[in-house]
Design a protein around this motif. Sequence first.
Motif, short mmCIF file in Angstrom:
data_model
loop_
_atom_site.label_atom_id
_atom_site.label_comp_id
_atom_site.label_asym_id
_atom_site.label_seq_id
_atom_site.Cartn_x
_atom_site.Cartn_y
_atom_site.Cartn_z
N ALA A 97 15.58 -6.67 -2.68
CA ALA A 97 14.04 -5.55 -1.97
C ALA A 97 13.63 -5.30 -1.15
O ALA A 97 14.19 -4.55 -0.63
CB ALA A 97 12.76 -5.91 -3.64
N TYR A 101 13.97 -2.41 1.77
CA TYR A 101 13.07 -1.47 1.67
C TYR A 101 11.91 -2.61 3.30
O TYR A 101 11.32 -1.54 3.68
CB TYR A 101 12.03 -1.75 1.03
N PRO A 114 15.38 3.13 -5.83
CA PRO A 114 16.63 1.77 -6.14
C PRO A 114 17.21 1.79 -7.48
O PRO A 114 17.79 1.10 -8.17
CB PRO A 114 15.11 0.31 -6.55
N LEU A 134 10.26 -7.09 -11.64
CA LEU A 134 10.83 -6.24 -10.32
C LEU A 134 10.51 -5.31 -10.69
O LEU A 134 10.31 -4.13 -8.96
CB LEU A 134 12.74 -6.70 -10.50
N LEU A 138 8.65 -3.71 -6.71
CA LEU A 138 9.30 -2.47 -6.30
C LEU A 138 8.08 -1.22 -6.28
O LEU A 138 7.81 -0.11 -5.32
CB LEU A 138 10.41 -1.78 -7.45
#
Length: 152
Positions: A97, A101, A114, A134, A138
């Motif tokens: 992640a 990002y 994603p 997750l 996110l």
Amino acid sequence: MSAITRESPFPLELTAAEAQATIAEEFGYFSDWSERYQYLIDLGKKLPVFPDEWKTEANRLTACQSMVWVVSEGDADRLVFHAVSDSTIVSGLIYLALRVYSGRSASEIAATEPTYVADIGLAKHLSPTRSNGLAALLGVIRQTAARAIQAS
């Protein structure tokens, strides 16, 4: 967002789209999920040191079964995320992640779905609690970007 200013290895690629493509390519080298899980564990070990003083309840991601802490810094021009988990596989998920990002503009973060999660088969191979965690991570990243855009 805090005024933390700590070195971050991210971004590794020029754009979030390139990061997602590279992740998909790397995971394509592995023929089965035991190898992919091992790769996730190895990636998690590459996360930068996360200071103990950042491991506060305010920085904890409560949607995870594992202990996960997330700290962000920056503004709409560049947001940097720092995160860690007590779980080795979750640490690997964090690494992915952040690779997509962290170190990017809020507008690029907000515009980037994603897709790597589905592209590498994570959606089908994570337990429900890891999938929820997750999604929460996110969500925090994208909400931070949305707030930065509003503040600019």
